[in-house]
Motif scaffolding. Sequence first.
Motif, PDB file in Angstrom:
ATOM      1  N   GLY A  45       0.931  -0.666   0.018  1.00  0.00           N
ATOM      2  CA  GLY A  45      -0.345   0.075   0.043  1.00  0.00           C
ATOM      3  C   GLY A  45       0.618   1.109   0.365  1.00  0.00           C
ATOM      4  O   GLY A  45       0.486   2.447  -0.637  1.00  0.00           O
ATOM      5  N   HIS A  46       2.361   1.309   0.459  1.00  0.00           N
ATOM      6  CA  HIS A  46       2.715   2.363   0.740  1.00  0.00           C
ATOM      7  C   HIS A  46       3.954   2.492  -0.872  1.00  0.00           C
ATOM      8  O   HIS A  46       4.840   3.202  -0.139  1.00  0.00           O
ATOM      9  N   MET A  47       3.700   1.105  -1.748  1.00  0.00           N
ATOM     10  CA  MET A  47       4.488   2.505  -2.778  1.00  0.00           C
ATOM     11  C   MET A  47       3.383   3.043  -3.315  1.00  0.00           C
ATOM     12  O   MET A  47       2.330   3.265  -3.547  1.00  0.00           O
ATOM     13  N   PHE A  85      -1.094  12.662   0.245  1.00  0.00           N
ATOM     14  CA  PHE A  85      -0.760  12.204   1.830  1.00  0.00           C
ATOM     15  C   PHE A  85      -1.624  11.506   1.909  1.00  0.00           C
ATOM     16  O   PHE A  85      -2.792  11.045   1.829  1.00  0.00           O
ATOM     17  N   CYS A  86      -0.376  10.332   2.600  1.00  0.00           N
ATOM     18  CA  CYS A  86      -1.069   8.877   2.959  1.00  0.00           C
ATOM     19  C   CYS A  86      -0.786   9.138   4.379  1.00  0.00           C
ATOM     20  O   CYS A  86       0.344   9.787   4.896  1.00  0.00           O
ATOM     21  N   SER A  87      -1.326   8.219   5.291  1.00  0.00           N
ATOM     22  CA  SER A  87      -0.991   7.953   7.004  1.00  0.00           C
ATOM     23  C   SER A  87       0.215   8.144   6.912  1.00  0.00           C
ATOM     24  O   SER A  87       0.388   7.918   8.362  1.00  0.00           O
ATOM     25  N   CYS A  88       1.010   7.186   6.166  1.00  0.00           N
ATOM     26  CA  CYS A  88       2.233   6.858   6.475  1.00  0.00           C
ATOM     27  C   CYS A  88       3.201   7.718   6.646  1.00  0.00           C
ATOM     28  O   CYS A  88       4.253   7.459   7.146  1.00  0.00           O
ATOM     29  N   GLY A  89       2.789   9.126   5.927  1.00  0.00           N
ATOM     30  CA  GLY A  89       3.319  10.244   5.813  1.00  0.00           C
ATOM     31  C   GLY A  89       4.464  10.438   5.041  1.00  0.00           C
ATOM     32  O   GLY A  89       5.322  11.204   4.315  1.00  0.00           O
ATOM     33  N   LYS A  90       4.017   9.666   4.178  1.00  0.00           N
ATOM     34  CA  LYS A  90       4.858   9.600   2.349  1.00  0.00           C
ATOM     35  C   LYS A  90       3.706  10.344   1.977  1.00  0.00           C
ATOM     36  O   LYS A  90       2.095  10.466   1.951  1.00  0.00           O
ATOM     37  N   TYR A  91       3.798  10.250  -0.080  1.00  0.00           N
ATOM     38  CA  TYR A  91       2.778  11.258  -0.811  1.00  0.00           C
ATOM     39  C   TYR A  91       2.272  10.130  -1.818  1.00  0.00           C
ATOM     40  O   TYR A  91       3.780  10.007  -2.371  1.00  0.00           O
ATOM     41  N   GLY A  92       1.370   9.873  -2.317  1.00  0.00           N
ATOM     42  CA  GLY A  92       1.307   9.113  -3.070  1.00  0.00           C
ATOM     43  C   GLY A  92       1.115   8.231  -3.135  1.00  0.00           C
ATOM     44  O   GLY A  92       0.982   7.557  -4.363  1.00  0.00           O
ATOM     45  N   CYS A  93       1.014   7.843  -2.199  1.00  0.00           N
ATOM     46  CA  CYS A  93       0.638   5.719  -1.805  1.00  0.00           C
ATOM     47  C   CYS A  93      -0.174   5.400  -2.288  1.00  0.00           C
ATOM     48  O   CYS A  93      -1.474   5.993  -2.648  1.00  0.00           O
ATOM     49  N   PHE A  94       0.140   4.386  -2.908  1.00  0.00           N
ATOM     50  CA  PHE A  94      -1.147   3.229  -3.451  1.00  0.00           C
ATOM     51  C   PHE A  94      -1.973   3.185  -2.288  1.00  0.00           C
ATOM     52  O   PHE A  94      -3.154   3.408  -2.878  1.00  0.00           O
TER      53      PHE A  94
HETATM   54 ZN   LIG Z   1       2.155   5.549   2.502  1.00  0.00          ZN
END
Ligand SMILES: [Zn+2]
Length: 301
Positions: A161-163, A171-180
């Motif tokens: 999910g975080h690729m 924005f993704c809950s993991c802190g990165k942007y544009g995650c699957f």
């Molecule tokens: Zn993510």
Amino acid sequence: MKIGIDIGGSHIGIGLIEGSQIVAVKEKNFNREDRKNMEQTIIFCIQEIIDELLIESHLTIEEVELIGIAAPGTISNGVIVKAGNLGLHNFQILTQLQKIYKTPMQMRNDGKCAALAEKVYGAMKDYEDCVFINIGTGIGGAAFLGGKLLEPKRYSGFEFGHMVLNKGGRFCSCGKYGCFEAYSSIKALKNKVTETLDVDSDISGQYLREELLTKEDSRVQEDIEVFLEYLKTGIGNLIDIFEPEVVCLGGSFAYYEGNPIFDQLLKKLHEPTTSFNNGDLPKIVMANFKNNAGIIGAVIE
Ligand SMILES: [Zn+2]
């Protein structure tokens, strides 16, 4: 008898398990109040539900040989190191539960638990090279090559999910942007559609599927299209990396079997632009155990 616990992003499900059979199951959805102290909520829910299940089944905790936990996010040595969807950091869940129960316990990432259930008893049991994608509140999963579950030594890995599929995107809950998962989790779809229709986002998966996504509203159709485009891209990437014989889709997305949205996805996957091998796809199947896969897989040793 074993007890399987699945801690999801939106609910906790607990079952009494005999082999691949769930003898009894109960679940509780997290509300806004519960989320204020997630650690306490999880421990309290586990205790409460196990008590109820044992009483109703006329069992004692001494008759339970194993408690298995399917936990979200990154797991290391009985600790939930990071679970973005629940806001958990370094949650010493096993230590806390061992103070309550003397029963042997094990814990694994929820995507891997669900994948094991499908591999051992379910939709992937006849294949050796398999990719399992859990599409629910987030997106997780696991892969098997030659029948063996791939497990890294460091963290859980397989954070499908975080690729990043859209650099600098949502924005993704993991802190990165544009995650699957910021595009193709059921939660992302729900957030987008409820925003489009300007309705409360606190709705059930069934209401989303049967009421909101069936609306003949061009904006909703566009939201579904974006969700499916990213889903196709993510699945295509995973096919190119693992070249599995089968891709199994689980989590709450498994409830879309027979739904036009799943047919639309299959059609998109068969486009020649999906994967390196130009649309020569592996088998695409839905999870047999649907949302219960985590509970069953949690107790597979
Ligand atoms: Zn993510």
